[in-house]
Design an enzyme around this catalytic site. Structure first.
Site, PDB file in Angstrom:
ATOM      1  CG  LEU A  24      17.553  59.718  46.529  1.00 46.50           C
ATOM      2  CD1 LEU A  24      16.040  58.973  46.396  1.00 46.50           C
ATOM      3  CD2 LEU A  24      18.608  58.752  46.792  1.00 46.50           C
ATOM      4  N   GLY A  25      18.611  63.779  45.095  1.00 44.23           N
ATOM      5  CA  GLY A  25      19.016  64.614  43.796  1.00 44.23           C
ATOM      6  C   GLY A  25      18.619  66.133  44.289  1.00 44.23           C
ATOM      7  N   GLY A  63      17.130  73.014  40.739  1.00 46.52           N
ATOM      8  CA  GLY A  63      16.172  74.143  40.739  1.00 46.52           C
ATOM      9  C   GLY A  63      14.906  73.694  41.136  1.00 46.52           C
ATOM     10  N   GLY A  90      13.826  71.723  43.120  1.00 45.75           N
ATOM     11  CA  GLY A  90      13.621  71.294  44.691  1.00 45.75           C
ATOM     12  C   GLY A  90      14.769  70.145  44.994  1.00 45.75           C
ATOM     13  CB  VAL A 111      14.706  63.634  44.631  1.00 43.28           C
ATOM     14  CG1 VAL A 111      14.008  62.310  44.978  1.00 43.28           C
ATOM     15  CG2 VAL A 111      14.051  64.327  43.556  1.00 43.28           C
ATOM     16  CE  LYS A 117      10.316  66.853  41.295  1.00 41.92           C
ATOM     17  NZ  LYS A 117      10.126  66.576  39.661  1.00 41.92           N
ATOM     18  CG  ASP A 138      12.488  68.210  31.677  1.00 45.23           C
ATOM     19  OD1 ASP A 138      13.219  68.240  30.985  1.00 45.23           O
ATOM     20  OD2 ASP A 138      12.731  68.311  32.823  1.00 45.23           O
TER      21      ASP A 138
END
Ligand SMILES: *[C@@H]1O[C@H](CO)[C@@H](O)[C@H](O)[C@H]1NC(C)=O
Ligand SMILES: *[C@@H]1O[C@H](CO)[C@@H](O)[C@H](O)[C@H]1NC(C)=O
Ligand SMILES: *[C@@H]1O[C@H](CO)[C@@H](O)[C@H](O)[C@H]1NC(C)=O
Ligand SMILES: *[C@@H]1O[C@H](CO)[C@@H](O)[C@H](O)[C@H]1NC(C)=O
Ligand SMILES: *[C@@H]1O[C@H](CO)[C@@H](O)[C@H](O)[C@H]1NC(C)=O
Ligand SMILES: *[C@@H]1O[C@H](CO)[C@@H](O)[C@H](O)[C@H]1NC(C)=O
Ligand SMILES: *[C@@H]1O[C@H](CO)[C@@H](O)[C@H](O)[C@H]1NC(C)=O
Ligand SMILES: *[C@@H]1O[C@H](CO)[C@@H](O)[C@H](O)[C@H]1NC(C)=O
Ligand SMILES: *[C@@H]1O[C@H](CO)[C@@H](O)[C@H](O)[C@H]1NC(C)=O
Ligand SMILES: *[C@@H]1O[C@H](CO)[C@@H](O)[C@H](O)[C@H]1NC(C)=O
Ligand SMILES: *[C@@H]1O[C@H](CO)[C@@H](O)[C@H](O)[C@H]1NC(C)=O
Ligand SMILES: *[C@@H]1O[C@H](CO)[C@@H](O)[C@H](O)[C@H]1NC(C)=O
Length: 734
Positions: free
Chosen positions: A425-426, A429, A431, A433, A446, A539
């Site tokens: 999915l993503g 830096g 890690g 997902v 994740k 974030d």
């Protein structure tokens, strides 16, 4: 008793014969009976002395002649006795007739032998033999109640015609005798007188003898050598003997007189007249006439046993068997025992070595695997407790949370259930997902790359807090995985990607953007004020705002350990705010507070309004911060360039202006000048309420739909003409 005598009369002979016939079977010999006379074995049914023989006819006398003991039947010497053949070898007198030079003819020494049963002259082994020149001799006998007479003529022409070994009428003559002969006498024909005229010998001889023991020599004609070699006038003759005068069949019915009493003996009818013989069965030997006389032959101890060379012999009763020894095969009786295909020592060694090596290898691998496995399990356990798994589990049990601790294996399986293309999915830096399928639903997993030591220790505790965060605009943390080096987090799966990706593509109605802003603000306000302890997201950015199928915003990636820190130093280590969103005050002072989130959210608001990225390249190709570029143009009154208010109505323009004002407030340089998240959320909600109200009153079909694609399309087509005219002036409170 004597049945034969040179001078006996016919009357006495008959009398003796009668006596013999009367002889009755007697008991077996006892130990007192001689079994040997001189060199001659005397086996039963023969015997020496009273009651030692089966019948009178088998009774012998042991006489001493010239200092030697010799057995006699009457006056006939017995040489030896064969039980198996049913024969007796005896000495027969050689009859002779001589002619002397003074022309006197010596009356020939004629001879009569009257053998009563059980003896008969063997017709197979004996021949009536006549030696001499110009000689005719007769054998006279009784045969089948009639008289029998057979002559043999021997003539000599010259000395040269005589041949050694040949007895065929020249100097020597032989003739066979019929079966069943018991009586024998010799007469010379006076008409043929060997006169010695031709330089041959003066004497002629005639005798019934064992053919095998005789061989003619020419010297027998010229000298009296023949008489001398055969024990001074005697020649061997073979007598067949039988038991009784019945056949086996008849005799075997009368057990009291049946002679074959030994175990494993058989009865044989005589081939030479009435009566029978006994013999041991095949595989046995001994005396069939005494009980247990027939003994098993140990074939294996015989010098030439019937087994093949190298075969093992086993003696059996009456038989034997042969076996090829271990490791060989073949015909043990007839052929040879061939060794089995033997592997050479080298091959054996190689095979043995490779087998043991293989075994060692497999064994080693097993050990290794077990060790690895154990290590893995141990490390899993270690990680689990390092990450505070025990405490977490305990707390969960106490609170009854719906939070779940996944094992690494479970998560791997969940990831593998999703096809490879849509699995990730993503990636970044931090890690990766992954999308996973835990059976009843999809989840986002994740998998961070690293984790700091401090986080590691408090991980469980944090999970406990984060798991209790429950807000419809916050991505729900479903569980975590602790038995790996870097713990993994399992979130609810939000299908429509993140705001960062979508903002430029599909979301362009103000309503949807306002909704997203509202929802996000609500969520952050909840984290800051309602959660206990307060959670600073740390974030906030468009990439961390996810959108579900209805484009409802869900804040994600909050606080993966952004709990309110206790001291500044610790804090600095984990804040990882994204460039472009980072609070300049934090950069200056190193102080990170809820207001830092507010600043970041201001940037997000600007993104929503302008549809530009937090850091973008301006028309001159320079890298520009959205926040600063938004604030700076204010002075030059070129703000409207930045705002994306295409197709906005006058109402919307005001709304956009208000949102812009709010964003500018949020971006205040000093934290205390920024509104709290709660304020921001309230203001946005008010705007939304106002907007909804105006929608419902003015634009029924536009409704409050969150489906941006359909509603958006309608709105934008109806307002395309106004795009360029719309502008927004924002007063920045500063
Ligand atoms: C021989 O046997 C008979 C009958 O069995 C017996 O009467 C006789 O005394 C025995 N003679 C000798 C010498 O043993
Ligand atoms: C029987 O006697 C003859 C002459 O004495 C001898 O040559 C022969 O071997 C003997 N046979 C047996 C079976 O004893
Ligand atoms: C008795 O048995 C032996 C061995 O089996 C054999 O040689 C012999 O000829 C037999 N005797 C008679 C009379 O058949
Ligand atoms: C046989 O007769 C011859 C004369 O014819 C004589 O010389 C010889 O001695 C005789 N032999 C015997 C054994 O009497
Ligand atoms: C002839 O000679 C033999 C032996 O040489 C002798 O015994 C016999 O009496 C003689 N006969 C006559 C009639 O002389
Ligand atoms: C045998 O001989 C005797 C007297 O010589 C005679 O009476 C008898 O009938 C003969 N038997 C046969 C079977 O020829
Ligand atoms: C059997 O043999 C014995 C002795 O030889 C004799 O006395 C007896 O009568 C015989 N029995 C038969 C049934 O032949
Ligand atoms: C035959 O042999 C068996 C055992 O081997 C023994 O018991 C039996 O008495 C024997 N029979 C004779 C008639 O010898
Ligand atoms: C020998 O005699 C014994 C006892 O009678 C019997 O069991 C066995 O079968 C006999 N063997 C043969 C080869 O006839
Ligand atoms: C053998 O001879 C006897 C008389 O010596 C006689 O009774 C018998 O029938 C003869 N048997 C055969 C088979 O010739
Ligand atoms: C002995 O053994 C051989 C082979 O096993 C078999 O052929 C034969 O018939 C046996 N003989 C007897 C008397 O059992
Ligand atoms: C042994 O071998 C010979 C010749 O090869 C054959 O004639 C005979 O039948 C064989 N005997 C057995 C018991 O196999």
């Amino acid at each position: 008793m004597l049945s034969a005598a040179a001078s006996s009369t016919p009357m006495s002979l008959l009398l003796l014969q009668m006596l013999l016939l009367l002889a009755v079977a007697s008991a077996e010999p006892d130990g007192r009976c001689l079994t040997k006379c001189g060199d001659v074995e005397i086996p039963y049914p023969f015997g020496i002395g009273h009651n030692c023989s089966l019948a009178e006819g088998f009774s012998l006398i042991c006489n001493t002649v010239g200092g030697l003991k010799k057995p006699f039947y009457g006056n006939v010497e017995v040489l030896n006795i064969s039980l198996t053949m049913g024969q007796v070898r005896m000495l027969n007198h050689i009859s002779s007739a001589c002619y002397y030079p003074n022309h006197s003819f010596v009356s020939p020494s004629e001879w009569t032998l009257n053998m009563a049963p059980p003896y008969r002259f063997s017709d197979r082994l004996n021949k009536f033999t006549v030696i001499g020149c110009h000689t005719l001799a007769y054998i006279v006998s009784r045969h089948d109640n009639s008289s029998y007479q057979s002559g043999c003529v021997s003539m000599c022409q010259n000395k040269k015609s005589l041949t050694d070994g040949s007895c065929s009428g020249v100097g020597c003559c032989q003739t066979s005798i019929p079966k069943n002969l018991t009586y024998y006498s010799v007469t010379f024909d006076n008409a043929f007188r060997n006169q010695g005229n031709w330089g041959f010998g003066n004497c002629s001889y005639a005798v019934l003898l064992e053919a095998e023991s005789f061989q003619f020599h020419t010297s027998y004609i010229t000298t009296n050598q023949f008489m001398q070699i055969n024990s001074d006038g005697w020649a061997p003759v073979v007598m067949d003997w039988t038991i009784g005068h019945e056949t086996c069949e008849v005799a075997s019915h009368n057990l009291s007189s049946y002679a074959c009493i030994s175990n494993n003996s058989t009865c044989i009818d005589s081939s030479n007249g009435p009566g029978y013989l006994c013999n041991c069965s095949t595989g046995y030997q001994g005396n069939p006439y005494v009980s247990n006389g027939c003994r098993d032959i140990d074939e294996c101890n015989q010098q030439s046993n019937s087994c093949s060379d190298g075969a093992n012999c086993q003696n059996l009763p009456g038989n034997y068997s042969c076996h090829c020894p271990e490791g060989t095969h073949g015909d043990a009786y007839n052929g040879t025992c061939i060794p089995n295909q033997k592997l050479s020592l080298a091959v054996k060694a190689v095979i043995g070595t490779s087998i043991s090596l293989t075994f060692l290898l497999v064994f080693g691998m097993c050990i290794c695997m077990i060790y690895q496995r154990r290590k893995l399990i141990q490390s899993r356990k270690r990680y689990f407790s390092e990450h505070g798994g025990m405490e977490l589990r305990e707390e969960m049990r106490k609170l009854g949370l719906a939070f779940r601790i996944f094992s690494n294996k479970e998560l791997e399986r969940a990831i593998n259930r999703v096809d490879k293309i849509s699995r990730i999915l993503g990636e970044g830096g931090y890690g990766i997902v992954y999308k996973g399928d835990i059976g009843d639903r999809f989840v986002a997993i994740k998998k961070p790359k690293v984790i700091s030591e401090r986080k590691k220790k408090e991980f469980g505790k944090e999970m406990l807090i984060l798991s209790q965060v429950n807000h419809k605009n916050i991505v729900k943390l479903l569980g975590c995985c602790l038995d790996v080096e870097v713990p993994m987090l399992v979130y609810e799966f939000v299908p429509n990607g993140n705001l960062f990706d979508q903002i430029h593509r599909r979301i362009d109605t103000l309503a949807v953007r306002l909704n997203i802003a509202c929802d996000s603000a609500d969520a952050l306000a909840y984290l800051h004020s309602s959660a206990s302890p307060p959670i600073i997201h740390g974030d906030v950015k468009s990439a961390n705002i996810l959108l579900d199928e209805n484009f409802t915003a869900k804040i994600s990636d909050f606080g993966f350990s952004r709990l309110n820190p206790k001291d500044k130093e610790q804090f600095a280590t984990f804040v990882q705010g994204t460039h472009g969103y980072l609070d300049p005050e934090f950069v200056r002072t190193g102080k990170f507070t809820e207001k830092s989130d507010v600043y970041s959210f201001g940037v997000v608001l600007l993104e929503l309004l302008t549809r530009k990225k937090a850091i973008y390249f301006d028309e001159n190709g320079e890298e520009t911060y959205l926040a600063s570029s938004f604030i700076l143009p204010k002075k030059e009154d070129r703000l409207e360039e930045h705002l994306d208010n295409q197709g906005a109505s006058e109402e919307d323009e005001q709304l956009i202006e208000r949102i812009g004002e709010l964003a500018v407030q949020c971006l205040s340089a000093r934290g205390e000048e920024r509104p709290t998240m709660k304020d921001v959320a309230d203001q946005l909600n008010n705007m939304r309420k106002f907007k909804q109200h105006s929608w419902t009153s003015s634009n029924a079909e536009d409704n409050q739909s969150f489906h941006p694609v359909t509603s958006d399309a309608q709105t934008s087509t109806s307002n395309t003409s106004c795009i360029s005219e719309v502008s927004l002036r924002i007063e920045c409170a500063r």
